[in-house]
Design a protein around this motif. Structure first.
Motif, short mmCIF file in Angstrom:
data_model
loop_
_atom_site.label_atom_id
_atom_site.label_comp_id
_atom_site.label_asym_id
_atom_site.label_seq_id
_atom_site.Cartn_x
_atom_site.Cartn_y
_atom_site.Cartn_z
N VAL A 21 0.83 -1.20 0.00
CA VAL A 21 0.00 0.00 0.00
C VAL A 21 0.87 1.26 0.00
O VAL A 21 0.62 2.22 -0.75
CB VAL A 21 -0.96 -0.01 1.22
CG1 VAL A 21 -1.56 1.37 1.43
CG2 VAL A 21 -2.05 -1.03 1.01
N GLN A 22 1.89 1.26 0.84
CA GLN A 22 2.77 2.44 0.92
C GLN A 22 3.46 2.70 -0.41
O GLN A 22 3.55 3.84 -0.88
CB GLN A 22 3.81 2.23 2.02
CG GLN A 22 4.72 3.42 2.24
CD GLN A 22 5.76 3.16 3.32
OE1 GLN A 22 6.13 2.03 3.59
NE2 GLN A 22 6.23 4.23 3.96
N ARG A 23 3.95 1.64 -1.05
CA ARG A 23 4.64 1.80 -2.34
C ARG A 23 3.68 2.25 -3.43
O ARG A 23 4.05 3.07 -4.29
CB ARG A 23 5.32 0.48 -2.73
CG ARG A 23 6.55 0.15 -1.89
CD ARG A 23 7.17 -1.15 -2.34
NE ARG A 23 8.40 -1.44 -1.61
CZ ARG A 23 9.09 -2.57 -1.72
NH1 ARG A 23 8.67 -3.52 -2.54
NH2 ARG A 23 10.20 -2.75 -1.01
N ALA A 24 2.46 1.72 -3.41
CA ALA A 24 1.49 2.12 -4.43
C ALA A 24 1.16 3.60 -4.31
O ALA A 24 1.08 4.32 -5.32
CB ALA A 24 0.22 1.28 -4.29
N LEU A 25 0.96 4.07 -3.08
CA LEU A 25 0.64 5.49 -2.89
C LEU A 25 1.83 6.38 -3.20
O LEU A 25 1.67 7.49 -3.71
CB LEU A 25 0.15 5.71 -1.46
CG LEU A 25 -1.21 5.08 -1.16
CD1 LEU A 25 -1.54 5.19 0.32
CD2 LEU A 25 -2.31 5.73 -1.99
N ALA A 26 3.03 5.90 -2.90
CA ALA A 26 4.23 6.66 -3.26
C ALA A 26 4.33 6.78 -4.79
O ALA A 26 4.74 7.82 -5.32
CB ALA A 26 5.48 5.99 -2.70
N ARG A 27 3.91 5.72 -5.48
CA ARG A 27 3.93 5.75 -6.94
C ARG A 27 2.94 6.77 -7.47
O ARG A 27 3.21 7.48 -8.44
CB ARG A 27 3.59 4.35 -7.46
CG ARG A 27 3.73 4.21 -8.95
CD ARG A 27 5.18 4.31 -9.34
NE ARG A 27 5.35 4.47 -10.76
CZ ARG A 27 6.49 4.80 -11.33
NH1 ARG A 27 7.55 5.02 -10.60
NH2 ARG A 27 6.58 4.92 -12.62
N VAL A 28 1.77 6.84 -6.84
CA VAL A 28 0.77 7.85 -7.23
C VAL A 28 1.36 9.25 -7.09
O VAL A 28 1.23 10.10 -7.98
CB VAL A 28 -0.50 7.71 -6.37
CG1 VAL A 28 -1.44 8.89 -6.61
CG2 VAL A 28 -1.21 6.41 -6.69
N THR A 29 2.02 9.49 -5.96
CA THR A 29 2.63 10.81 -5.72
C THR A 29 3.68 11.13 -6.77
O THR A 29 3.74 12.24 -7.30
CB THR A 29 3.26 10.84 -4.32
OG1 THR A 29 2.25 10.58 -3.34
CG2 THR A 29 3.90 12.19 -4.04
N LEU A 30 4.53 10.15 -7.09
CA LEU A 30 5.58 10.37 -8.08
C LEU A 30 5.00 10.67 -9.45
O LEU A 30 5.44 11.60 -10.14
CB LEU A 30 6.48 9.13 -8.16
CG LEU A 30 7.57 9.14 -9.23
CD1 LEU A 30 8.54 10.30 -9.00
CD2 LEU A 30 8.32 7.82 -9.26
N GLU A 31 3.99 9.92 -9.88
CA GLU A 31 3.40 10.14 -11.20
C GLU A 31 2.74 11.50 -11.29
O GLU A 31 2.81 12.17 -12.33
CB GLU A 31 2.39 9.03 -11.50
CG GLU A 31 3.05 7.68 -11.75
CD GLU A 31 2.05 6.57 -12.00
OE1 GLU A 31 0.83 6.84 -11.92
OE2 GLU A 31 2.49 5.44 -12.29
N ARG A 32 2.10 11.94 -10.19
CA ARG A 32 1.50 13.27 -10.20
C ARG A 32 2.57 14.34 -10.30
O ARG A 32 2.39 15.36 -10.97
CB ARG A 32 0.68 13.46 -8.93
CG ARG A 32 -0.62 12.65 -8.92
CD ARG A 32 -1.35 12.79 -7.59
NE ARG A 32 -2.61 12.05 -7.60
CZ ARG A 32 -3.39 11.90 -6.54
NH1 ARG A 32 -3.05 12.46 -5.39
NH2 ARG A 32 -4.51 11.23 -6.63
N GLN A 33 3.71 14.13 -9.61
CA GLN A 33 4.80 15.10 -9.66
C GLN A 33 5.37 15.20 -11.08
O GLN A 33 5.60 16.29 -11.60
CB GLN A 33 5.90 14.69 -8.68
CG GLN A 33 7.16 15.55 -8.73
CD GLN A 33 6.96 16.89 -8.06
OE1 GLN A 33 5.94 17.13 -7.41
NE2 GLN A 33 7.92 17.76 -8.20
N VAL A 34 5.60 14.05 -11.70
CA VAL A 34 6.14 14.04 -13.07
C VAL A 34 5.18 14.71 -14.04
O VAL A 34 5.58 15.48 -14.91
CB VAL A 34 6.46 12.60 -13.51
CG1 VAL A 34 6.82 12.56 -14.98
CG2 VAL A 34 7.60 12.04 -12.68
#
Length: 458
Positions: free
Chosen positions: A121-134
């Motif tokens: 769950v933590q990694r999935a949400l971190a991925r969401v944050t990264l994709e939004r930043q990019v």
């Protein structure tokens, strides 16, 4: 990013599973919305933009895997940016592969290890944050034009712009220093547009906005399968900037471990994407920026000395707005013109004499960013009035009507009073640290001590 920044949708017809694992996630700081069937899941999903869904494949009414996979496809089709973790009592490899093929972030088999669930769950949400930043970084590439105009006529500002223009044609790295809000990214874009790389991309990244692991992936990219959720190759920002300019904002916030990798990439042009076997070569021009004292940081050991000298090809210091008082009315008019679309009649508002005087008396701790926001606010509050009045400004009465400097009416007396006031403000800003105060005022420490003694400020 804290878990509380995210809400999750837990879809499972097993009430015991929802109770146990929903409770686990809530204890970890997440907001959890539960749904027991496809209809409830659809209603919840349509009402809120969940970044993550935990989905059971065996949902009523028929409880078949095929219907669960159909539900998975519907969720991802509605919001491609959402991450879906499939949870199922059926551990068939064929089903897990089909779920991943459809776009699931991960596939977990019941009974689920609680520690594994929290990590995924933590990694999935971190991925969401990264994709939004990019995505945010990519969208910013389209907004240059008038926003890149460097406006001002004061001597400190013109000196900084002149130095930047002279170095723009070369490929020397540029280090832009100055307080927050002084326009460092704006200057970096100007250097890029006047360089031989102007037809190439300008790629900005804020080094303080992402955790070290996310920033490494953002900068260097990763290959498919390098970690959970890496379902495809990802081009990093170094590759995005190939043939153009990479702007590393707030480089002083970069961790020492990542500084080593960035240094190697800058020196050789080669780097390894996360999980890759072969290096990638790029041709980028580096511009970096910071509001910190990198020289002192490298002496203290928090910033690598070799990286410091590598990025400091030419240092351009942007003055604070209080150091360029002549530019305040010019900049105010420039920002008012940009705010014309906020006016009922579409015409930019003018400054009354009282408002112009208040702007000139303000210290502008937020620099250009503060002035731009102040003009936006004043434009809205002015409404249909043609001129902005002092009462449209957010300053307190004391700030708006700062008294004239005491000390007489001769030019020498006024200059001395102004000098005293600026030194006193700088001392307060740096908690009376004389070394930092001297640096901010462009003085040597000994020169500051002499002025303090002459002005009776010791």
């Amino acid at each position: 990013m804290s878990p509380s920044a995210h809400s999750l949708l837990l879809v499972d017809d097993d009430s015991a599973f929802r109770k146990v694992y929903g409770g686990l996630l809530r204890q970890s700081g997440y907001e959890v919305v539960e749904a027991a069937d496809r209809a409830a899941a659809r209603a919840a999903f349509e009402s809120r933009a969940f970044p993550l869904v935990l989905l059971d494949l065996m949902l009523p009414p028929d409880g078949s895997v095929s219907s669960g996979l159909e539900q998975l496809g519907a969720l991802l089709g509605a919001r491609p940016g959402c991450k879906v973790i499939v949870v199922s009592g059926v551990g068939d490899t064929r089903h897990s592969l089909e779920a991943i093929r459809l776009g699931a972030y991960d596939f977990l088999t019941k009974p689920v290890d609680p520690d594994v669930l929290l990590v995924v769950v933590q990694r999935a949400l971190a991925r969401v944050t990264l994709e939004r930043q990019v995505e945010s970084l990519r969208s910013s590439l389209a907004h240059v034009g008038a926003q890149t105009a460097m406006v001002g006529q004061s001597a400190p500002f013109l000196a900084a712009v002149s130095l930047a223009e002279r170095v723009a044609a070369s490929d020397l790295p540029v280090l832009v220093t100055g307080e927050n809000g002084t326009g460092k990214e704006l200057l970096a874009r100007t250097v890029h547009q006047r360089s031989r790389r102007h037809a190439g991309p300008f790629v900005p990244v804020n080094c303080g906005a992402l955790a070290e692991t996310l920033l490494e992936s953002a900068l260097f990219g990763h290959v498919k399968g390098s970690f959970t959720g890496a379902t495809r190759d990802h081009r990093g920002l170094f590759m995005e900037a190939d043939g153009g300019t990479l702007f590393l904002d707030e480089i002083g916030d970069m961790t020492p471990a990542l500084q080593v990798k960035v240094l190697r990439a800058l020196e050789t042009g080669d780097f390894l994407p996360v999980g890759a076997d072969a290096p990638v070569h790029v041709d980028v021009r580096l511009i970096s920026a910071t509001n910190k004292d990198l020289a002192r940081m490298q002496q203290e050991g928090s910033f690598r000395e070799d990286l410091f000298w590598r990025i400091k090809g030419v240092e351009v210091r942007l003055p604070a707005l209080r150091e360029r008082a002549l530019d305040v009315p010019v900049l105010a008019k420039h920002f008012l013109n940009q705010c014309a679309h906020l006016c009922p009649d579409g015409r930019a508002r003018l400054l009354s004499d009282g408002a112009a005087e208040a702007l000139g008396a303000h210290a502008w701790p937020g620099n250009l960013r503060e002035l731009r926001h102040e003009m936006q606010r004043a434009t809205v509050l002015a409404g249909e009035r043609r001129e902005i009045q002092p009462e449209d400004l957010s300053f307190t009465g004391a700030e708006r009507a700062r008294p004239a400097p005491p000390g007489g009416s001769t030019l020498a007396q006024k200059v001395e009073a102004l000098e005293r006031r600026e030194i006193e403000e700088a001392l307060r800003r740096f908690q009376h640290n004389r070394t930092h105060t001297a640096e901010a005022l462009g003085l040597s420490r000994q020169g500051l001590l002499k002025k303090l003694e002459r002005l009776g400020l010791t």
